[in-house]
Design a protein around this motif. Structure first.
Motif, mmCIF file in Angstrom:
data_model
loop_
_atom_site.group_PDB
_atom_site.id
_atom_site.type_symbol
_atom_site.label_atom_id
_atom_site.label_comp_id
_atom_site.label_asym_id
_atom_site.label_seq_id
_atom_site.Cartn_x
_atom_site.Cartn_y
_atom_site.Cartn_z
ATOM 1 N N TYR A 195 -9.117 87.924 15.351
ATOM 2 C CA TYR A 195 -8.600 86.539 15.874
ATOM 3 C C TYR A 195 -8.119 86.790 17.183
ATOM 4 O O TYR A 195 -8.544 85.956 18.031
ATOM 5 C CB TYR A 195 -7.808 85.935 14.873
ATOM 6 N N GLN A 196 -7.112 87.776 17.508
ATOM 7 C CA GLN A 196 -6.513 88.068 18.420
ATOM 8 C C GLN A 196 -7.220 88.338 19.790
ATOM 9 O O GLN A 196 -7.056 88.258 20.943
ATOM 10 C CB GLN A 196 -5.555 89.046 18.338
ATOM 11 N N ASP B 34 -5.832 77.842 12.769
ATOM 12 C CA ASP B 34 -6.278 78.519 13.495
ATOM 13 C C ASP B 34 -7.365 79.722 13.143
ATOM 14 O O ASP B 34 -8.457 79.880 14.112
ATOM 15 C CB ASP B 34 -5.110 79.472 13.991
ATOM 16 N N LEU B 35 -7.195 80.108 12.026
ATOM 17 C CA LEU B 35 -8.424 80.964 11.482
ATOM 18 C C LEU B 35 -8.772 80.813 10.177
ATOM 19 O O LEU B 35 -7.772 80.439 9.290
ATOM 20 C CB LEU B 35 -7.685 82.212 11.572
ATOM 21 N N PRO C 15 -1.571 84.016 14.016
ATOM 22 C CA PRO C 15 -1.929 82.696 14.094
ATOM 23 C C PRO C 15 -0.901 81.750 13.145
ATOM 24 O O PRO C 15 -0.263 82.508 12.217
ATOM 25 C CB PRO C 15 -3.516 82.823 13.198
#
Ligand code: IPE
Ligand code: MG
Length: 246
Positions: A230-231, A184-185, A12
């Motif tokens: 996240y991935q 993103d996160l 991210p």
């Protein structure tokens, strides 16, 4: 820790963290709350280093909210001194590193000494091209959006822009995070699952990650776990991006 292998191509770009659990970390050890805040402040340095090593470009951490002033006076003064202690302790290392420091939030309630320190850190690191570490101090997202609305209203009133010029980009460009990439996160430590008036506009398509770990115990392994989670999300941004939506 189990052996987690991250996808280097899906790191991210912009990660935000709500640093929570300093008080409970201290209580668990029968220590005064302020020692939790002390450990928490130093931990920002370690986690920033880990973030830079992992290839994160922007790390935005929530240190003190517009609502935290309601805490007892001694705790407020301790927490407000926290970024100062942080900068005093790490100034040399940070200035000698490639990290760029930013502090966002209201500026009108911070002490002169505090502001001088912030200006010094921002100025001495402004050309650094590594991780951008942003400390949110006296920050509240509703306050940030309200300030942006006032700025825009002023421009309309002065005929600098037309009402039809108001769009999402214009609002984004009037926030404290105007030059930042999309978030993103978002990570929140300590088991609480709330947003607490943090980056409300910026969170639109961020992935959320909650961990029970108290902030002073959050480390590189924990960050790797958050990125791994996240991935493995399927980010669709409201569309139907790939087959995993079936
Ligand atoms: C996080 O720790 C730091 C700030 C919000 C300033 P807390 O002080 O919220 O710790 P807990 O939630 O009481 O454990
Ligand atoms: Mg808390």
């Amino acid at each position: 820790m189990e052996n987690i292998v991250l996808d280097k191509n899906k790191i991210p770009t912009h990660v935000a963290i709500i640093l929570d659990g300093n008080g409970r970390w201290a209580k668990q050890r029968h220590l005064p709350r302020v020692l939790g805040h002390r450990k928490g402040a130093f931990n920002i340095y370690d986690v920033s280093k880990a973030a830079a090593e992992l290839g994160i470009k922007y790390l935005t951490v929530f240190c003190f909210s517009t609502e935290n002033w309601t805490r007892p006076d001694d705790e407020v003064s301790y927490i407000m001194n926290k970024p100062m202690r942080f900068f005093k302790r790490f100034r040399k290392d940070i200035v000698g590193s490639s990290a760029r420091i930013k502090v966002i939030g209201r500026r009108d309630r911070l002490s002169k000494e505090f502001l001088e320190m912030v200006n010094d850190m921002e100025e001495s690191t402004k050309d650094h091209t590594g991780l951008t570490l942003t400390l949110c101090v006296d920050y509240g997202s509703r306050d940030e959006i309200t300030t942006a609305v006032k700025e825009i209203a002023k421009k309309v009133k002065n005929n600098e822009i037309d009402i039809n010029d108001i769009n999402e980009d214009l609002i984004t460009n009037n926030l404290f995070t105007k030059d930042y990439p999309e978030l993103d996160l978002l990570i929140r430590t300590s088991g609480e699952e709330r947003i607490s008036n943090y980056l409300l506009w910026q969170l639109a398509y961020a992935e959320l990650y909650f961990t029970k770990t108290y902030w002073p115990d959050f480390n590189k392994d924990e960050l790797v776990k958050a990125i791994y989670s996240y991935q493995n999300r399927n980010r669709r941004f409201g569309g139907l991006k790939d087959d995993s939506s079936k």
